[in-house]
Design a protein around this motif. Structure first.
Motif, mmCIF file in Angstrom:
data_model
loop_
_atom_site.group_PDB
_atom_site.id
_atom_site.type_symbol
_atom_site.label_atom_id
_atom_site.label_comp_id
_atom_site.label_asym_id
_atom_site.label_seq_id
_atom_site.Cartn_x
_atom_site.Cartn_y
_atom_site.Cartn_z
ATOM 1 N N GLU A 62 -0.311 19.719 44.353
ATOM 2 C CA GLU A 62 -0.904 20.818 43.593
ATOM 3 C C GLU A 62 -2.323 20.463 43.140
ATOM 4 O O GLU A 62 -2.593 19.335 42.734
ATOM 5 N N LYS A 63 -3.228 21.430 43.267
ATOM 6 C CA LYS A 63 -4.626 21.322 42.847
ATOM 7 C C LYS A 63 -5.419 20.303 43.670
ATOM 8 O O LYS A 63 -6.487 19.876 43.264
ATOM 9 N N GLU A 64 -4.913 19.913 44.829
ATOM 10 C CA GLU A 64 -5.641 18.998 45.700
ATOM 11 C C GLU A 64 -6.411 19.786 46.757
ATOM 12 O O GLU A 64 -5.858 20.675 47.396
ATOM 13 N N GLY A 65 -7.678 19.464 46.914
ATOM 14 C CA GLY A 65 -8.502 20.047 47.953
ATOM 15 C C GLY A 65 -8.932 18.977 48.936
ATOM 16 O O GLY A 65 -8.512 17.817 48.863
ATOM 17 N N THR A 75 -9.967 24.852 53.107
ATOM 18 C CA THR A 75 -8.892 25.268 52.210
ATOM 19 C C THR A 75 -7.567 24.622 52.600
ATOM 20 O O THR A 75 -7.186 24.625 53.769
ATOM 21 N N LEU A 76 -6.856 24.039 51.607
ATOM 22 C CA LEU A 76 -5.551 23.433 51.811
ATOM 23 C C LEU A 76 -4.517 24.135 50.945
ATOM 24 O O LEU A 76 -4.860 24.764 49.941
ATOM 25 N N PRO A 112 -8.868 25.618 44.626
ATOM 26 C CA PRO A 112 -9.581 25.272 45.856
ATOM 27 C C PRO A 112 -9.646 26.465 46.809
ATOM 28 O O PRO A 112 -8.675 27.187 46.982
ATOM 29 N N GLY A 113 -10.811 26.677 47.405
ATOM 30 C CA GLY A 113 -11.004 27.801 48.313
ATOM 31 C C GLY A 113 -11.670 29.001 47.679
ATOM 32 O O GLY A 113 -12.113 29.919 48.376
ATOM 33 N N THR A 114 -11.761 29.021 46.333
ATOM 34 C CA THR A 114 -12.398 30.138 45.636
ATOM 35 C C THR A 114 -13.904 30.153 45.909
ATOM 36 O O THR A 114 -14.562 29.110 45.891
ATOM 37 N N ILE A 137 -27.168 30.676 44.330
ATOM 38 C CA ILE A 137 -26.525 30.285 45.591
ATOM 39 C C ILE A 137 -25.042 30.672 45.503
ATOM 40 O O ILE A 137 -24.534 31.047 44.453
ATOM 41 N N TYR A 138 -24.350 30.552 46.648
ATOM 42 C CA TYR A 138 -22.922 30.864 46.719
ATOM 43 C C TYR A 138 -22.223 29.638 47.288
ATOM 44 O O TYR A 138 -22.676 29.038 48.258
ATOM 45 N N ALA A 139 -21.094 29.260 46.681
ATOM 46 C CA ALA A 139 -20.422 28.018 47.065
ATOM 47 C C ALA A 139 -18.920 28.213 47.118
ATOM 48 O O ALA A 139 -18.374 29.169 46.558
ATOM 49 N N LYS A 140 -18.246 27.268 47.786
ATOM 50 C CA LYS A 140 -16.783 27.267 47.867
ATOM 51 C C LYS A 140 -16.248 26.096 47.051
ATOM 52 O O LYS A 140 -16.781 24.986 47.098
#
Length: 324
Positions: A106-109, A135-136, A266-268, A281-284
């Motif tokens: 959980e919560k690992e990227g 994304t995981l 993660p992935g947001t 800027i836009y980031a993941k």
């Protein structure tokens, strides 16, 4: 032979000498990666070492045992991932390559998985697991490297210098992981005698490594995807947060910016605006900020390419507005 790994299992084959296997799953360690192996009937340190391509004496040392010590059925033996383990991006094509899996928690990227597994590269993880992005998902089995030379006797192990390991004690000692590559010998062509000529030595110029020079792009790779989510009705909350920078090779050429933060999954995709320069800027989101002393008081860490786009100097703490 049947193998039982402590965490999870998937089906795979080792080699012709091994009839049936369960998935190799990396165990939780103290800085040294290893596998858990449950001893089956008629197995000893020699046969287990042959299966995992590791010398019996090194296997015994890692487990705090004598090389001549017998084993019991059901006993758990730790298999160190050292010279028998490769995280090279082309490791899957090496002789006797068998994948080693890690189950995402959980919560690992991608950042956390890479950091905890010898900083294996994102490109390698993507290639081995067929991932389209970073994304995981929780519970996802993820290949983090390959056992090499597995299954076919001790020849491979005996032909390499043994890796020195220390027994695992209450005060574990970090093991040096050595990955060896086999050198190919080429046959020299026949010598043709020619008239001797004066040898002219060419001056070799030293290679000077330079840091990547960033060219501002004015936008980023994830902008369109973020704006599509907003148009589809995604609600946005904007907050002012304080953070710092982490170094990454991503974003310098393609505008793929990444951020570590505790308040997003993660992935947001997020929009980041520098309050001082008003640049955006836009980031993941890759994952959470590591729980380390140097990260105390930080709500995020931004890739250095993203910080350069925002006009932020490296190694400085700064505030930004983040819309997520």
């Amino acid at each position: 032979m049947r193998r039982k790994m402590i965490v999870f299992g998937l089906a795979l084959l080792f080699a012709a000498s091994v009839s049936a296997q369960k998935n190799l799953v990396q165990g939780s360690g103290t800085g040294t990666l290893y596998l858990n192996h449950t001893v089956a009937a008629k197995e000893g340190l020699y046969s287990i070492g042959r299966m995992y391509n590791i010398a019996p004496k090194d296997l015994a040392a890692f487990n705090g045992m004598q090389a001549t010590q017998g084993l019991s059925i059901g006993q758990t033996i730790k298999i160190p991932l050292a010279s028998n383990f490769s995280q090279d991006i082309n490791a899957a094509s090496k002789p006797g390559a068998v994948p080693v899996y890690y189950t995402v928690k959980e919560k690992e990227g991608m950042y956390r998985v890479s950091l905890n597994h010898n900083k294996v590269t994102y490109d390698a993880l993507k290639k081995w697991n067929g991932l389209p992005g970073e994304t995981l998902t929780v519970g996802q089995p993820l290949i983090i490297g390959y056992i090499t030379g597995a299954g076919d006797g001790m020849a491979a192990a005996n032909n390499n210098a043994p890796v020195k390991t220390e027994p695992v004690t209450t005060n574990p000692v970090k093991e040096e992981v050595v990955v060896k590559t086999e050198e190919k010998k080429e046959t020299a062509p026949p010598v043709v005698k020619e008239e001797s000529k004066p040898v002219v030595k060419e001056e070799t110029k030293p290679v000077v490594k330079t840091q990547p020079v960033y060219t501002p792009k004015g936008s980023s790779y994830f902008q369109r995807a973020y704006e599509d989510e907003i148009r589809s009705g995604r609600t946005v909350k904007t907050t002012t947060l304080s953070g710092a920078i982490f170094k990454s090779t991503s974003g310098w050429q393609d505008g793929k910016f990444y951020i570590l933060m505790n308040s997003a999954q993660p992935g947001t995709l997020v929009k980041i605006t520098n309050i001082g320069s008003n640049k955006t800027i836009y980031a993941k989101v890759l994952g959470e900020v590591p729980d380390l002393r140097q990260n105390s008081g930080l709500s995020f860490r931004l890739s250095n390419a993203a910080a350069a786009e925002l006009g932020v100097k490296e190694d400085s703490k700064f505030n930004v507005e983040i819309s997520q």
